[in-house]
Design a protein around this motif. Structure first.
Motif, PDB file in Angstrom:
ATOM      1  N   ALA A  39     116.826  98.846  13.044  1.00 16.37           N
ATOM      2  CA  ALA A  39     117.060  97.415  13.589  1.00 16.37           C
ATOM      3  C   ALA A  39     118.327  97.105  14.175  1.00 16.37           C
ATOM      4  CB  ALA A  39     116.685  96.299  12.333  1.00 16.37           C
ATOM      5  N   ALA A  40     119.428  97.818  13.799  1.00 12.79           N
ATOM      6  CA  ALA A  40     120.854  97.619  14.347  1.00 12.79           C
ATOM      7  C   ALA A  40     120.693  98.269  15.595  1.00 12.79           C
ATOM      8  CB  ALA A  40     121.731  98.300  13.330  1.00 12.79           C
ATOM      9  N   ARG A  49     124.444  89.472  18.853  1.00 13.36           N
ATOM     10  CA  ARG A  49     125.685  89.453  18.078  1.00 13.36           C
ATOM     11  C   ARG A  49     125.346  88.527  16.638  1.00 13.36           C
ATOM     12  NH1 ARG A  49     129.461  86.206  22.263  1.00 13.36           N
ATOM     13  NH2 ARG A  49     127.352  85.130  22.607  1.00 13.36           N
ATOM     14  N   GLU A  50     124.546  87.662  16.769  1.00 14.70           N
ATOM     15  CA  GLU A  50     123.960  86.887  15.406  1.00 14.70           C
ATOM     16  C   GLU A  50     122.724  87.388  14.761  1.00 14.70           C
ATOM     17  OE1 GLU A  50     124.330  83.104  17.238  1.00 14.70           O
ATOM     18  OE2 GLU A  50     126.572  82.776  16.674  1.00 14.70           O
ATOM     19  N   VAL A  51     122.672  87.763  13.537  1.00 18.06           N
ATOM     20  CA  VAL A  51     121.613  88.061  13.305  1.00 18.06           C
ATOM     21  C   VAL A  51     121.241  87.373  11.724  1.00 18.06           C
ATOM     22  CG1 VAL A  51     120.498  90.444  12.071  1.00 18.06           C
ATOM     23  CG2 VAL A  51     121.717  90.637  13.869  1.00 18.06           C
ATOM     24  N   PHE A  70     127.814  92.750  13.497  1.00 18.77           N
ATOM     25  CA  PHE A  70     127.110  91.606  13.680  1.00 18.77           C
ATOM     26  C   PHE A  70     127.476  90.486  12.830  1.00 18.77           C
ATOM     27  CE2 PHE A  70     124.363  95.217  14.534  1.00 18.77           C
ATOM     28  CZ  PHE A  70     124.059  95.058  15.795  1.00 18.77           C
ATOM     29  N   SER A  71     127.381  89.132  13.107  1.00 13.76           N
ATOM     30  CA  SER A  71     127.410  87.881  12.355  1.00 13.76           C
ATOM     31  C   SER A  71     126.047  87.740  11.719  1.00 13.76           C
ATOM     32  CB  SER A  71     127.718  86.746  12.986  1.00 13.76           C
ATOM     33  OG  SER A  71     129.201  86.906  13.665  1.00 13.76           O
ATOM     34  N   VAL A  72     126.103  87.638  10.378  1.00 21.00           N
ATOM     35  CA  VAL A  72     124.888  87.776   9.772  1.00 21.00           C
ATOM     36  C   VAL A  72     124.644  86.448   8.838  1.00 21.00           C
ATOM     37  CG1 VAL A  72     123.584  88.931   7.961  1.00 21.00           C
ATOM     38  CG2 VAL A  72     125.027  90.179   9.455  1.00 21.00           C
ATOM     39  N   VAL A 116     119.889  82.298  17.379  1.00 25.00           N
ATOM     40  CA  VAL A 116     119.955  83.654  16.804  1.00 25.00           C
ATOM     41  C   VAL A 116     119.423  84.691  17.757  1.00 25.00           C
ATOM     42  CG1 VAL A 116     120.116  83.197  14.357  1.00 25.00           C
ATOM     43  CG2 VAL A 116     118.016  84.128  15.250  1.00 25.00           C
ATOM     44  N   ASP A 117     120.040  86.141  17.801  1.00 27.35           N
ATOM     45  CA  ASP A 117     119.780  87.003  18.560  1.00 27.35           C
ATOM     46  C   ASP A 117     118.735  87.985  17.994  1.00 27.35           C
ATOM     47  OD1 ASP A 117     121.705  86.013  20.647  1.00 27.35           O
ATOM     48  OD2 ASP A 117     123.146  87.038  19.374  1.00 27.35           O
ATOM     49  N   GLY A 118     118.659  88.252  16.788  1.00 25.15           N
ATOM     50  CA  GLY A 118     117.778  89.315  16.070  1.00 25.15           C
ATOM     51  C   GLY A 118     117.470  88.785  14.584  1.00 25.15           C
TER      52      GLY A 118
END
Length: 222
Positions: A39-40, A49-51, A70-72, A116-118
């Motif tokens: 996934a990464a 960037r934001e997950v 990533f920001s999680v 969020v991106d992911g």
């Protein structure tokens, strides 16, 4: 066939996970899962960037995402697991990139639209959720993802050795060893990808049984 209703089953599972995390701190170890490593790569290729991680538990994958830059936002319905995640984030010096939230995925996600991106979920969708609850959750994931965002999730499927073993709760949910699992037929994977771009359905095995799973990658059309 169990006579437990959805609410009773959900609460029993919450208590079971609380007890499990309490008795076995860091039960899955510190190394990330293979699906998280995949996934990464997906998220990085998409410029994420934001997950958001759903069902983060004690955080081995959320912490890996943070170490990868990533920001999680890590969510789970177990405060015990998230407390362990907090402590590990401080030890690994990634606390500034990790936010946690206690959240039951039967409820709307506590995020704005396209924020969020992911999104990542390792075996969260195959917990004791009804088919309708799974559809509602995936709709919420789509809501919070930005256009072009990727959702990577894994689920145990109906080819798994524990399918139809133990106590049946209906709707392809079977409880074995205290853990209730919704085993996915392929038709459910395809239905959940209805208005997404389905990029991959990858079969793999994990653990000593072994558990048989699919890793699914689907994206929001840009």
């Amino acid at each position: 066939m169990s006579e437990d209703g959805p609410e009773q089953l959900a609460e029993a599972q919450r208590e079971h996970w609380q007890q499990t995390y309490g008795e076995h701190p860091g039960m899955y170890g510190e190394a990330p899962s293979a699906p998280a490593v995949h996934a990464a790569g997906v998220f990085r290729a998409a410029g994420a960037r934001e997950v958001l991680e759903l069902g983060a538990g004690h955080g081995r994958d959320a912490l890996y995402f943070a170490r990868e830059g990533f920001s999680v936002l890590a969510t789970d319905f177990s405060p015990v697991g998230l407390e362990q995640l907090h402590g590990a984030a401080a030890e690994q010096e990634v606390a500034e990139r990790v936010t946690t939230a206690i959240h039951d995925v039967r409820e709307p996600l506590p995020l704005a639209d396209a924020s969020v991106d992911g999104v990542f979920a390792h075996m969260l969708l195959c917990m004791a959720l009804s088919t309708k609850e799974i559809h509602d959750l995936v709709a919420e994931v789509r809501r919070v993802l930005r256009p072009g965002g990727a959702f990577v999730y894994t689920v145990r499927h109906t080819g798994d050795a524990h399918y139809r073993a133990g106590t049946g709760h209906g709707d392809d949910i079977w409880e074995h060893g205290g853990f209730a699992v919704h085993f996915f037929p392929r038709e459910l994977v395809d239905a959940l990808a209805g208005d997404w771009s389905l990029e991959e359905v990858h079969a793999f095995e994990e653990g000593g049984l072994p558990r048989r799973l699919w890793r699914v990658t689907q994206t929001v059309p840009a």
